[in-house]
Motif scaffolding. Structure first.
Motif, mmCIF file in Angstrom:
data_model
loop_
_atom_site.group_PDB
_atom_site.id
_atom_site.type_symbol
_atom_site.label_atom_id
_atom_site.label_comp_id
_atom_site.label_asym_id
_atom_site.label_seq_id
_atom_site.Cartn_x
_atom_site.Cartn_y
_atom_site.Cartn_z
ATOM 1 N N PRO A 48 -1.119 28.481 2.243
ATOM 2 C CA PRO A 48 -2.202 28.890 1.346
ATOM 3 C C PRO A 48 -3.333 27.858 1.357
ATOM 4 O O PRO A 48 -3.103 26.660 1.519
ATOM 5 N N LYS A 49 -4.537 28.339 1.161
ATOM 6 C CA LYS A 49 -5.700 27.457 1.182
ATOM 7 C C LYS A 49 -6.078 26.977 -0.213
ATOM 8 O O LYS A 49 -7.173 26.437 -0.419
ATOM 9 N N THR A 50 -5.209 27.187 -1.162
ATOM 10 C CA THR A 50 -5.462 26.814 -2.541
ATOM 11 C C THR A 50 -4.203 26.209 -3.142
ATOM 12 O O THR A 50 -3.106 26.394 -2.599
ATOM 13 N N ALA A 51 -4.368 25.489 -4.244
ATOM 14 C CA ALA A 51 -3.212 24.930 -4.960
ATOM 15 C C ALA A 51 -2.750 25.856 -6.070
ATOM 16 O O ALA A 51 -1.822 25.531 -6.807
ATOM 17 N N GLU A 52 -3.390 27.026 -6.187
ATOM 18 C CA GLU A 52 -2.984 27.988 -7.208
ATOM 19 C C GLU A 52 -1.551 28.457 -6.938
ATOM 20 O O GLU A 52 -1.132 28.584 -5.778
ATOM 21 N N PRO A 53 -0.758 28.736 -7.990
ATOM 22 C CA PRO A 53 0.632 29.161 -7.796
ATOM 23 C C PRO A 53 0.736 30.426 -6.931
ATOM 24 O O PRO A 53 -0.135 31.300 -6.965
ATOM 25 N N TRP A 54 1.814 30.487 -6.152
ATOM 26 C CA TRP A 54 2.130 31.644 -5.313
ATOM 27 C C TRP A 54 3.006 32.580 -6.141
ATOM 28 O O TRP A 54 4.036 32.169 -6.665
#
Length: 307
Positions: A39-45
């Protein structure tokens, strides 16, 4: 940590995975999928399976003044989780809940059927996944509401309480001295009840699909759990498992529903080839699939008989 390097087990206790037919995976990893690509973000999967919602949070750490995010994803993460669960199943009453890592990462990669001649780039990616898997956190929310009452339960799961992961910086030296994962009590208990998988079949699927990012492993693990439950019920087949529900569990980055449906059907065909006796299922056009009773991919353990 209470134990030190002198507590490290040696000899045949830590034999290669393929020295026995059975390997195992923690049940929750049969119910949702980790990312297939980074993922290109640190937002939760977030993945959804029926009334269960899984939220994965990656490890973050500072390096040279920058905050970096370390995601567990792809084929390596899944095979490492199978390795860890299998080690728990081999020594379920270990009081320290410690998994000692092999001294050489190349040997571990071979044990996991990844490749026989890894490159430096392969080693680097594998090390990152070992680090990412050891530190990831999972929040599991279950909706227990009824028509008359709202209810929700949330559990938090961290893979390891403590870990030590190191490796040589010398080119060509893949030694990994005294590395370990000390699992949390919750994770250890979950892995004690791991779902059995056939290691030979897992190797076939990995070798047959070298470009897979782990999708076919996810589907094989899911089938193993669903067919075990089906074969131990009074039913001969499941109800329709909709494409929408499968996409929420396995869809990953597929934006086109037809593309996901096509991929999933092709994966079922590939898994059916080495499946003992074949995999029995129906594709319901425009709706989903129905699983029918099939032989389990893992041979049952012989029952112990008295004298």
């Amino acid at each position: 940590m209470e134990n030190d390097a002198t507590d490290r087990p040696t000899g045949e206790q830590w034999q290669q995975l393929n020295a026995q037919s059975r390997v195992y995976i923690m049940p929750d990893f049969c119910r949702f999928s980790l990312p297939y690509r980074e993922p290109k973000t640190a937002e939760p999967w977030i993945r959804v399976n029926g009334t269960l919602t899984y939220q994965v949070t990656p490890q973050q750490y500072a390096l040279d003044g920058k905050l970096l995010t370390l995601w567990p994803y792809g084929k390596y993460a899944r095979l490492l989780l199978i390795y860890i669960t299998t080690q728990v199943k081999r020594d379920p009453d270990n009081p320290t809940r410690t998994i000692w890592l092999p001294d050489n990462l190349g040997d571990l990669m071979k044990q996991l059927h990844i490749m026989r001649s890894p490159t430096g780039t392969d080693y680097k990616a594998f090390r990152r996944q070992l680090d990412a898997v050891s530190a990831m956190q999972i929040k599991i929310t279950e909706d227990l509401s009824t028509r008359d009452q709202f209810a929700r339960r949330t559990d938090s799961l961290t893979i390891s309480k403590e870990s030590y992961i190191s490796w040589s910086r010398k080119p060509g030296d893949e030694s990994h001295a005294n590395g370990y994962l000390q699992l949390t009590g919750e994770t250890w208990e979950q892995m004690r009840h791991g779902i059995p998988l056939d290691d030979d079949m897992l190797e076939v699927l990995v070798q047959m699909n070298p470009g897979s990012r782990g999708q076919i492993i996810d589907i094989y693990m899911w089938l193993s759990r669903r067919l075990y439950a089906l074969n131990h019920s009074n039913a001969m087949q499941t109800g329709i498992i909709t494409w929408d529900s499968l996409s929420r569990q396995f869809g990953g980055t597929y934006k086109n529903p037809k593309e996901f449906t096509r991929y999933f059907k092709n994966s079922l065909k590939k898994i059916s080839q080495p499946w003992p006796g074949g995999l029995h299922y129906k594709v319901i056009k425009g709706e989903g699939i129905i699983l029918q009773r099939s032989s389990l991919s893992v041979k049952p353990k012989p029952r112990k008989t008295g004298n």
